[in-house]
Scaffold this active site. Structure first.
Site, PDB file in Angstrom:
ATOM      1  N   HIS A 109       0.816  -1.222   0.000  1.00 25.52           N
ATOM      2  CA  HIS A 109       0.000   0.000   0.000  1.00 25.52           C
ATOM      3  C   HIS A 109       0.848   1.271   0.000  1.00 25.52           C
ATOM      4  O   HIS A 109       0.341   2.356   0.311  1.00 25.52           O
ATOM      5  CB  HIS A 109      -0.968   0.008   1.196  1.00 25.52           C
ATOM      6  CG  HIS A 109      -2.072  -1.005   1.063  1.00 25.52           C
ATOM      7  ND1 HIS A 109      -2.892  -1.386   2.101  1.00 25.52           N
ATOM      8  CD2 HIS A 109      -2.494  -1.732  -0.012  1.00 25.52           C
ATOM      9  CE1 HIS A 109      -3.767  -2.288   1.679  1.00 25.52           C
ATOM     10  NE2 HIS A 109      -3.545  -2.524   0.404  1.00 25.52           N
ATOM     11  N   CYS A 137       6.772  20.403 -12.183  1.00 22.02           N
ATOM     12  CA  CYS A 137       5.926  20.457 -13.381  1.00 22.02           C
ATOM     13  C   CYS A 137       4.635  21.233 -13.136  1.00 22.02           C
ATOM     14  O   CYS A 137       3.839  21.440 -14.049  1.00 22.02           O
ATOM     15  CB  CYS A 137       5.596  19.043 -13.869  1.00 22.02           C
ATOM     16  SG  CYS A 137       4.233  18.252 -13.000  1.00 22.02           S
ATOM     17  N   ASN A 200      -3.759 -12.098  16.248  1.00 21.94           N
ATOM     18  CA  ASN A 200      -4.678 -10.958  16.296  1.00 21.94           C
ATOM     19  C   ASN A 200      -5.332 -10.930  17.668  1.00 21.94           C
ATOM     20  O   ASN A 200      -5.265 -11.906  18.406  1.00 21.94           O
ATOM     21  CB  ASN A 200      -5.744 -11.104  15.189  1.00 21.94           C
ATOM     22  CG  ASN A 200      -6.376  -9.770  14.807  1.00 21.94           C
ATOM     23  OD1 ASN A 200      -6.955  -9.068  15.646  1.00 21.94           O
ATOM     24  ND2 ASN A 200      -6.266  -9.405  13.538  1.00 21.94           N
TER      25      ASN A 200
END
Ligand code: OAD
Length: 226
Positions: A109, A137, A200
């Site tokens: 990510h 730019c 977890n």
């Protein structure tokens, strides 16, 4: 298995950085409880209101800058040291794995500390004072993270798939496993023969399809098993 496996892949999510004081996205105290992803983490949101999106990422950078890697991050760096074929696939953009000493990190990510021009895609380190700053730019700079609706960085993703596909053991740490394609790496690794171990605080979207659960904070469990 961890002692003898030559090929280990790890998938981490926001939960591994929770004990460093960085908020997760979902669940109690999660960022998506107080903020709407579609207003902050999409290309459309940046088009509509680049200043607000930029400010939100600046705020998250400040939170992360104050944080330190925790024992979970460090245990994974140690595991890498003694594993011949190791890949740390992370959905986190905080770069705490880098700071803990991990080397082979696949940031699917992106990385919140990078800046990329929205127009010409060039990466740049120096920022002008504007919010958002502009590239040479003339285009707006944006954080080098993956927003909802965007493709993952192709080469990184291919590496992640390969690592998951050949792993003998996969550790799935601190992710709710709700965001695809990253979450798909878990069943993919298992179908290809990996023993999948989930770490977890609570059951997740993939808990039914892993081999072993270890419930508790990753900052405690990872040092114990590694
Ligand atoms: P989530 O916030 O969805 O899930 C965090 C998970 O960590 C939950 O399952 C928690 O139970 C668990 N957790 C919390 N504290 C923990 C601890 N101390 N030890 C172990 N587990 C703990 O975060 P992700 O799954 O990483 O995407 O979210 C995936 C993606 O959604 C993120 O990468 C981000 C977000 O929108 C993008 O920015 C593209």
């Amino acid at each position: 298995m961890l002692e003898t496996a030559k090929r280990i892949a790890v998938l981490t999510g926001a939960g591994i950085s929770a004990e460093s004081g960085i908020p997760t996205f979902r669940g109690a105290g999660g960022l998506w409880k107080n903020f709407r992803p579609e207003e902050l983490a999409t290309p459309e949101a940046f088009e509509r209101d680049p200043a607000t999106v930029w400010e939100w990422y600046l705020w998250r950078r400040e939170l992360i800058a104050k944080a330190e890697p925790n024992r979970g991050h460090r245990a994974l760096a140690e595991l890498e040291e003694r594993t011949p074929d190791f890949a740390l696939i992370t959905q986190n953009v905080d770069a705490l794995h880098d700071r803990a000493g991990s080397r082979r990190i696949l940031k699917v990510h992106g990385d919140i500390w990078t800046n990329r021009c929205q127009r010409c895609a060039r990466e740049t380190e120096t920022l002008s004072g504007e919010r958002p700053p502009r590239c040479g730019c003339g285009g707006f700079l944006r954080p080098g993270v993956v927003w909802f609706g965007e493709e993952l960085p192709r080469a990184v993703w291919q590496e992640a798939e390969r690592a998951a596909g050949r792993a003998e053991v996969m550790l799935v740490v601190g992710t709710s496993a709700q965001v695809y394609p990253a979450a798909g790496l878990v069943p993919y690794a298992r179908q290809n023969g990996a023993m999948v171990i989930e770490i977890n605080l609570e059951p997740t979207a993939v808990s039914n399809s892993v081999d072993l659960h270890l419930w508790g904070p990753s900052g405690e469990i990872l040092p114990q098993i590694i």
